[in-house]
Every structure is written in structure tokens, then in C-alpha cells.
Enzyme design. Structure first.
Site, PDB file in Angstrom:
ATOM      1  N   GLU A   1       3.606  -0.206   4.055  1.00 12.87           N
ATOM      2  CA  GLU A   1       3.524   1.395   2.899  1.00 12.87           C
ATOM      3  C   GLU A   1       4.678   1.797   3.136  1.00 12.87           C
ATOM      4  OE1 GLU A   1       0.169   2.625   3.334  1.00 12.87           O
ATOM      5  OE2 GLU A   1      -1.074   1.114   4.729  1.00 12.87           O
TER       6      GLU A   1
ATOM      7  N   HIS B   1       1.102  -1.014  -0.118  1.00 13.31           N
ATOM      8  CA  HIS B   1      -0.184  -0.047   0.316  1.00 13.31           C
ATOM      9  C   HIS B   1       0.675   1.196   0.203  1.00 13.31           C
ATOM     10  CE1 HIS B   1      -3.464  -1.803   1.749  1.00 13.31           C
ATOM     11  NE2 HIS B   1      -3.351  -2.840   1.626  1.00 13.31           N
ATOM     12  N   SER B   2       0.170   2.443  -0.177  1.00 15.32           N
ATOM     13  CA  SER B   2       0.610   3.339   0.131  1.00 15.32           C
ATOM     14  C   SER B   2      -0.050   4.571   1.000  1.00 15.32           C
ATOM     15  CB  SER B   2       0.920   4.782  -1.471  1.00 15.32           C
ATOM     16  OG  SER B   2       0.026   4.230  -1.835  1.00 15.32           O
TER      17      SER B   2
END
Length: 220
Positions: A181, A110-111
Site C-alpha cells: 500500500e 495498492h493505495s
């Protein structure tokens, strides 16, 4: 590096790797215009006329759990849908993975934030097998930092959320299920979701070595 790296060659000779570049293709397509750049959900047409279900709130484990991040209001960014696995994206990836034999790991990228997150997400209590998850996370963070000097933070949950993918897979199969992340470091700004192009390759390089370690574990 398969043809030149004996370790990678040995590992890949004993494993299958499955890569899903984008789990939310319709939502991703929708973000390609500036006005909708930070759209989060898929593009489900909801009963109230709004659009979208948050796919990472749509898994069955602790789905719609009261008091945690996740909403029953269709227009909200964290809307969890009408039922667990109500969405074709989550339903299909669940069925696909359950059809695999000897499943070892599930990594979700994810970011953004530079975090390495592990179950549980629905509670701040440690998950069963915490020591295993903790040791994997520490090793990954060390490997990531050795590439470009960027040190990710180990977080067993950043905030409570229901119907999370990694919670589902850890509960369902006790496989190594973690969320990374990627860059940049979290500031709270939406701009972090669109890092400069110069950040993309280094982010991939540092996370690649952590992925190799999990692949090696799976091959043993």
C-alpha cells in the site's frame, strides 16, 4: 538501467517480468469523473441492478469465508461475486499466471497507507512459511526507507478479508506474494487515494528498489 547496471542486466537476462498496470480497467475508467472518483469494484452488472465486484475478494482461496471482510450483497463495496473467479479480470490473470513456468513472485500495488502486507489475509494466524515472508518484508521496508526516509509498516494482515489475491498465490504456488500500500500514510480519509502529484515519483522510486531485490532473488 539495463545498459549501464551490470547487476540489473544479469538479473533480467535470467528472468521474465510481467507488469499489469491496471487489473481493473473498466473500474478505473469509471473513476475518471469526480462523482465516481473512489469507485472500488469492476463494472459487472449485477442481478439486483447494482454494479461491480470487488476483484480482491474474488479469488478462490477462502472465497466468501464467513465472518471476514467480504460481502454477498451485490451493492456493497466488498461484494465477492457469484463464484470464485467469476470475473474476467481475475479469471484471466489467474489463467495467465498458471500458464507461466517457474513462477517466483507476485507483487500487488495498492493505495494507500504505507504498508507492506503479506499472507494470510483471511486470518490473523501466521501463514506457513511466515519466516520467509517476514524476512522479505523487512528487507523491502529497509530498502524503501533508505531512498526517501519513508518507513512502511510491516503488516501480515491489516484486517481479515476473504478471496484475496496474495492468499491465493501463496496457497497455490508458495511464491513470494505481497501487497504494498503506497503513499501517503493512512489517515482514514478518502483523499489519501488521490495524493498530490509531487508524491507519485518518490513513491515509485522507493518501491522500485524493493522490486529490484525480488527480481534479483528470482534470477538466482
Amino acid at each position: 538501467s539495463y545498459s549501464t547496471n551490470a547487476s540489473i542486466q544479469a538479473d533480467l537476462n535470467h528472468t521474465q517480468l510481467w507488469i499489469i498496470p491496471v487489473l481493473n480497467p473498466d473500474g478505473f475508467e469509471y473513476t475518471q469523473t469526480a462523482a465516481n472518483r473512489y469507485w472500488r469494484k469492476n463494472r459487472r452488472h449485477n442481478s439486483d441492478g447494482s454494479y461491480g465486484v470487488d476483484l480482491n475478494r474474488n479469488y478462490s482461496y477462502k472465497w466468501s469465508l464467513a465472518g471476514v471482510s467480504g460481502s454477498g450483497v451485490p451493492s456493497d463495496d466488498t461484494y465477492y461475486g457469484t463464484a470464485p473467479f467469476s470475473e474476467p479480470e481475475t479469471n484471466d490473470v489467474r489463467n495467465f499466471m498458471l500458464g507461466l513456468t517457474n513462477l517466483k513472485a507476485f507483487f500487488s500495488y495498492h493505495s494507500y497507507g504505507e504498508w507492506h502486507m503479506k499472507p494470510w489475509s483471511h486470518t490473523f494466524s501466521n501463514a506457513p512459511g511466515y519466516e520467509t515472508l517476514h524476512s522479505i518484508a523487512l528487507r523491502d521496508i529497509s530498502r524503501i526507507a533508505a531512498v526517501h526516509g519513508v518507513t512502511y509498516k510491516e503488516i501480515f494482515n491489516l484486517y481479515n478479508s476473504s478471496g484475496d489475491a496474495t492468499d491465493y498465490w501463496w496457497n497455490e504456488r508458495r511464491i513470494a506474494a505481497l501487497t504494498t500500500e503506497v503513499r501517503p500514510v493512512y489517515t482514514g480519509s478518502l483523499a489519501g487515494f488521490s495524493p498530490p502529484a509531487s508524491e507519485i515519483i518518490p513513491s515509485c522510486e522507493e518501491n522500485y528498489v524493493a522490486a529490484l531485490a525480488i527480481i534479483h532473488d528470482a534470477a538466482q
